[in-house]
Design an enzyme around this catalytic site. Sequence first.
Site: not given
Length: 254
Positions: A160, A164
């Site tokens: 994640y 990002k």
Amino acid sequence: MDLNLTGKTAIVTGGTTGLGAGICEVLAEEGMNIIANYLFNEDQAVKFAADLSKASGRRCVAMYGDISKAEDIDRIFEQVEAEFGHIDVLVNNAGIWPTTPVVDMPDEEWKKVIDINLNGTFMFSKRAIKHFLKHDVKGHIVSISSKSGFTVNSPDHAHYVAAKGGVNMLTKALAREYSHKGIIVNGVAPGMVRTPLNEDKLSQPEWLKYYEDRIPVGRVSSAHDVAYTVAFLASEKGMYIAGAIVDVTGGMLI
């Protein structure tokens, strides 16, 4: 402040639940027509769009598509051109947030998170830019990043945070290439947002206090807190902001 969004049209990926739903609601309140992309729960998605149309008086439709599949994104833009002519705003919101330590993380889980959170953002943004150029639209792209794109506060989310961080740099790269064409690209970095995905945890007083103690403003944000910033960046009032990732974490990145 009038954002001059009335009558314009936006696509919001992952737009029928959680943060995406809040973004759709605020943009509709500002007078925009809404295409709320979804992947699961068709009945819920269609009802959300119908309810939003009724509440806002704008045209709001739910549109199916897996943002990790180029053919689905192409089909969405074909539908958009057939039904709306063109869009003015793309909000890259859809994403997933699994929790797995690196040593236990299946390779396929890593690939899935990158495919949805980063590759999907790239593929949708590329097609939106081509769409804006084709229709001579001074369009806006707002990508939802995260505080995790800047700092790692908790373990077990390597995929994640990598995605990002990539979204942050992709946002800057797109802004560098297309701002001179009148296409404005920015990002928003939320912190802890109250959504159905984390309501079970935030409903427990000890967990709520844990998060509130980490947030300088002293509360968990609502989806609308983030959506107000998205609306500004999607408007003519935000035309001189380009390639920025706006911190909407309540101070968690301080």
